[in-house]
Design a protein around this motif. Structure first.
Motif, PDB file in Angstrom:
ATOM      1  N   GLU A   1     -84.178  18.046 -62.070  1.00 53.55           N
ATOM      2  CA  GLU A   1     -84.793  17.754 -63.139  1.00 53.55           C
ATOM      3  C   GLU A   1     -84.793  16.391 -63.547  1.00 53.55           C
ATOM      4  OE1 GLU A   1     -82.981  20.386 -65.845  1.00 53.55           O
ATOM      5  OE2 GLU A   1     -83.745  22.208 -65.058  1.00 53.55           O
TER       6      GLU A   1
ATOM      7  N   GLN B   1     -87.302  13.791 -61.997  1.00 54.48           N
ATOM      8  CA  GLN B   1     -88.545  13.772 -62.432  1.00 54.48           C
ATOM      9  C   GLN B   1     -88.769  13.187 -63.877  1.00 54.48           C
ATOM     10  OE1 GLN B   1     -90.581  15.543 -60.659  1.00 54.48           O
ATOM     11  NE2 GLN B   1     -89.211  16.956 -59.245  1.00 54.48           N
ATOM     12  N   LYS B   2     -87.803  12.758 -64.305  1.00 54.82           N
ATOM     13  CA  LYS B   2     -87.974  11.962 -65.656  1.00 54.82           C
ATOM     14  C   LYS B   2     -87.952  10.460 -65.514  1.00 54.82           C
ATOM     15  CE  LYS B   2     -85.627  15.867 -68.184  1.00 54.82           C
ATOM     16  NZ  LYS B   2     -84.448  16.274 -69.092  1.00 54.82           N
ATOM     17  N   GLN B   3     -86.830  10.300 -64.739  1.00 53.22           N
ATOM     18  CA  GLN B   3     -86.778   8.785 -64.455  1.00 53.22           C
ATOM     19  C   GLN B   3     -87.145   8.342 -62.978  1.00 53.22           C
ATOM     20  OE1 GLN B   3     -82.623   7.421 -65.632  1.00 53.22           O
ATOM     21  NE2 GLN B   3     -82.619   8.818 -67.234  1.00 53.22           N
TER      22      GLN B   3
ATOM     23  N   GLY C   1     -91.519   7.884 -74.790  1.00 48.85           N
ATOM     24  CA  GLY C   1     -92.065   9.185 -74.944  1.00 48.85           C
ATOM     25  C   GLY C   1     -93.118   9.371 -73.671  1.00 48.85           C
ATOM     26  N   GLN C   2     -93.562   8.262 -73.065  1.00 49.47           N
ATOM     27  CA  GLN C   2     -94.398   8.355 -71.946  1.00 49.47           C
ATOM     28  C   GLN C   2     -93.989   9.320 -70.573  1.00 49.47           C
ATOM     29  OE1 GLN C   2     -97.498   7.146 -72.478  1.00 49.47           O
ATOM     30  NE2 GLN C   2     -98.227   6.782 -70.152  1.00 49.47           N
ATOM     31  N   LYS C   3     -94.801  10.090 -70.161  1.00 46.89           N
ATOM     32  CA  LYS C   3     -94.657  10.737 -68.844  1.00 46.89           C
ATOM     33  C   LYS C   3     -95.101  10.166 -67.727  1.00 46.89           C
ATOM     34  CE  LYS C   3     -95.181  15.317 -67.066  1.00 46.89           C
ATOM     35  NZ  LYS C   3     -95.753  16.549 -66.907  1.00 46.89           N
ATOM     36  N   TRP C   4     -94.193   9.313 -67.061  1.00 46.60           N
ATOM     37  CA  TRP C   4     -94.670   8.348 -66.075  1.00 46.60           C
ATOM     38  C   TRP C   4     -94.965   9.322 -64.491  1.00 46.60           C
ATOM     39  CZ3 TRP C   4     -95.633   3.823 -67.830  1.00 46.60           C
ATOM     40  CH2 TRP C   4     -94.857   3.290 -68.906  1.00 46.60           C
ATOM     41  N   PRO C   5     -96.124   8.904 -63.956  1.00 49.01           N
ATOM     42  CA  PRO C   5     -96.427   9.385 -62.809  1.00 49.01           C
ATOM     43  C   PRO C   5     -95.584   9.117 -61.686  1.00 49.01           C
ATOM     44  CG  PRO C   5     -97.987   7.704 -63.210  1.00 49.01           C
ATOM     45  CD  PRO C   5     -96.870   7.805 -64.469  1.00 49.01           C
TER      46      PRO C   5
ATOM     47  N   SER D   1     -94.585   1.995 -64.695  1.00 46.67           N
ATOM     48  CA  SER D   1     -93.319   2.052 -64.893  1.00 46.67           C
ATOM     49  C   SER D   1     -92.239   0.823 -64.442  1.00 46.67           C
ATOM     50  CB  SER D   1     -92.717   3.258 -64.671  1.00 46.67           C
ATOM     51  OG  SER D   1     -90.978   3.065 -65.005  1.00 46.67           O
TER      52      SER D   1
END
Length: 436
Positions: free
Chosen positions: A154, A157-159, A267-271, A287
């Motif tokens: 998990e 997927q965030k960093q 808050g950006q969801k980086w690809p 990023s």
């Protein structure tokens, strides 16, 4: 049933009655099939018996999520993401499925004897057996499943920086277990699992992480990539704290194309990281952890380096220096950053509300790095945050840096070009340094 596996296309009904009975007995008839074929028996009763046999057969298989007498447990992990690389020796395509299950331990601290008692972060993983498969071009490939704790997958997927270090661990784990050399260059296909279905895995149940929590409840194990990110900063420990325990402020960094709108980096969801500079050129915001210079797998290079003796390594380094070649990822990073603006956002919600915010920190921006300092305020036992230093991947243009303070979110934003504009390049920076 195994003896009849090679009888594809054979129809027992073509035999005579006596031969059908003999055939059924030869196939290991336990349900009265011989009697049924011989003209007696009840077809409904036979079908019920057959269904009961299938149910019993399923139950006699390995039970999921149950610890056996040997301390092992069979699980069906949840899919996560896929790593694509190659076997350096054979050229075979390799897919590594990073999957998760709660029975795999969480990361925890462990004393390392080879480091004279120093503690390091242990990331438990279970590496599955190789499975032959085919890629989308119908070419042969090999897949491996690596099971990790769900928190690991998990967080990856965030960093992006976290995911980069997790990929390095997975490549090293497969290389070490199966004695193969994997290409440190990799891709992350847009799929959660390579294969028809997630393979069952038998893992050993262990509770070292729980023991560690009891012995040292105040010591939190860093996630993979966290310590690496902190090492990019100076004057802090592995958990982003200074010697007196003061934490650093939370920050994010990204690079925007000209004309791209402002975004909240937190808050950006980086690809997923782009594979090539051409892919990066399609992104308005990139990023800061996805630059090519940060994606060079140095750990894998060290493993590959052990294949050479000292003289061979020295000769390779000398040849590299004579050729004047740039370190891996430098030229690609320069191409990716061309024409972009660097934005650093630092969030500081712990500042004293009774004192103007701009008096509680100082900012220094140079062509090489950014420093955010926090002075000790009157009647305060310690500063609000530990100092933060971020080094740029290349020389930026600090002469055109701007700063903005957002009072509603307590966020400091610093923006500066990633390359020197043409009008700034006319000045001789060496001469300016000599004069001033």
């Amino acid at each position: 049933a195994q003896d009849g596996a090679g009888l594809s296309g054979f129809d027992p009904s073509m035999l005579g009655a006596a031969d059908q009975v003999a055939f059924a007995k030869a196939m290991g008839d336990d349900l009265g099939l011989a009697e049924l074929l011989g003209g007696g028996g009840d077809i409904e009763q036979y079908l019920q018996s057959y269904e009961q046999m299938l149910a019993q057969g399923i139950q006699t298989g390995p039970q999921l999520n149950v610890v056996d007498a040997e301390g092992g447990i069979t699980v069906r992990p949840e899919p996560g993401f896929v790593i694509k690389t190659r076997d350096v020796t054979s050229g075979m395509k390799i897919f590594i499925n990073v999957v998760s299950n709660e029975h795999i331990e969480r990361p925890h601290m462990k004393s390392l004897e080879e480091l004279q008692g120093e503690e390091g972060c242990r990331v438990p993983m279970s590496v599955g057996t190789p499975v032959e498969d085919f890629d989308k071009k119908s070419e042969p490939c090999v897949t491996y499943d690596i099971v990790a704790n769900p928190e690991i997958v998990e967080e990856s997927q965030k960093q992006p920086s976290f995911r980069e270090n997790l990929v390095s661990l997975c490549l090293a784990a497969v290389s070490q277990k199966y004695k193969i050399e994997l290409d440190p260059r990799y891709k992350l296909p847009k799929m959660k699992y390579k294969g028809a279905s997630v393979q069952l895995q038998r893992i050993r149940k262990s509770r070292q992480s729980d023991i560690e929590e009891v012995l040292s409840s105040n010591t939190a194990a860093p996630m993979p990539g966290e310590s690496a990110a902190r090492r990019a900063q100076s004057g802090t420990g592995a958990n982003g704290e200074s010697a007196d325990g003061v934490e650093q402020p939370e920050f994010c960094i990204f690079y925007s194309k000209a004309g791209a709108g402002s975004v909240d980096g937190f808050g950006q969801k980086w690809p997923l990281p782009p594979d090539t500079p051409q892919d990066a050129a399609e992104l308005d915001n990139l990023s800061g952890w996805d630059l090519p210079c940060y994606r060079v797998n140095a750990f894998q290079e060290k493993i590959r380096g052990t294949m050479m003796n000292k003289s061979q390594r020295e000769q390779k380094e000398a040849e590299h220096q004579e050729a004047g070649a740039s370190p891996p990822g430098v030229n690609e990073t320069r191409e990716v950053l061309a024409g972009r603006t660097c934005t650093v956002q630092v969030r500081m919600p712990k500042l004293d509300m009774q004192i103007p915010s701009l008096k509680q920190f100082g900012v220094e921006v140079s062509d090489e790095c950014l420093r955010v300092s926090f002075p000790l305020l009157p009647r305060a036992a310690r500063p609000a945050y530990a100092p933060l230093t971020l080094w740029w991947p290349q020389q930026f243009c600090s002469a055109q840096a701007t700063a903005h303070w957002e009072t509603q979110t307590d966020t400091l934003s610093i923006c500066l070009p990633t390359e020197v504009p043409d009008d700034e390049a006319e000045f001789d920076q060496g001469l300016l340094n000599a004069v001033f």
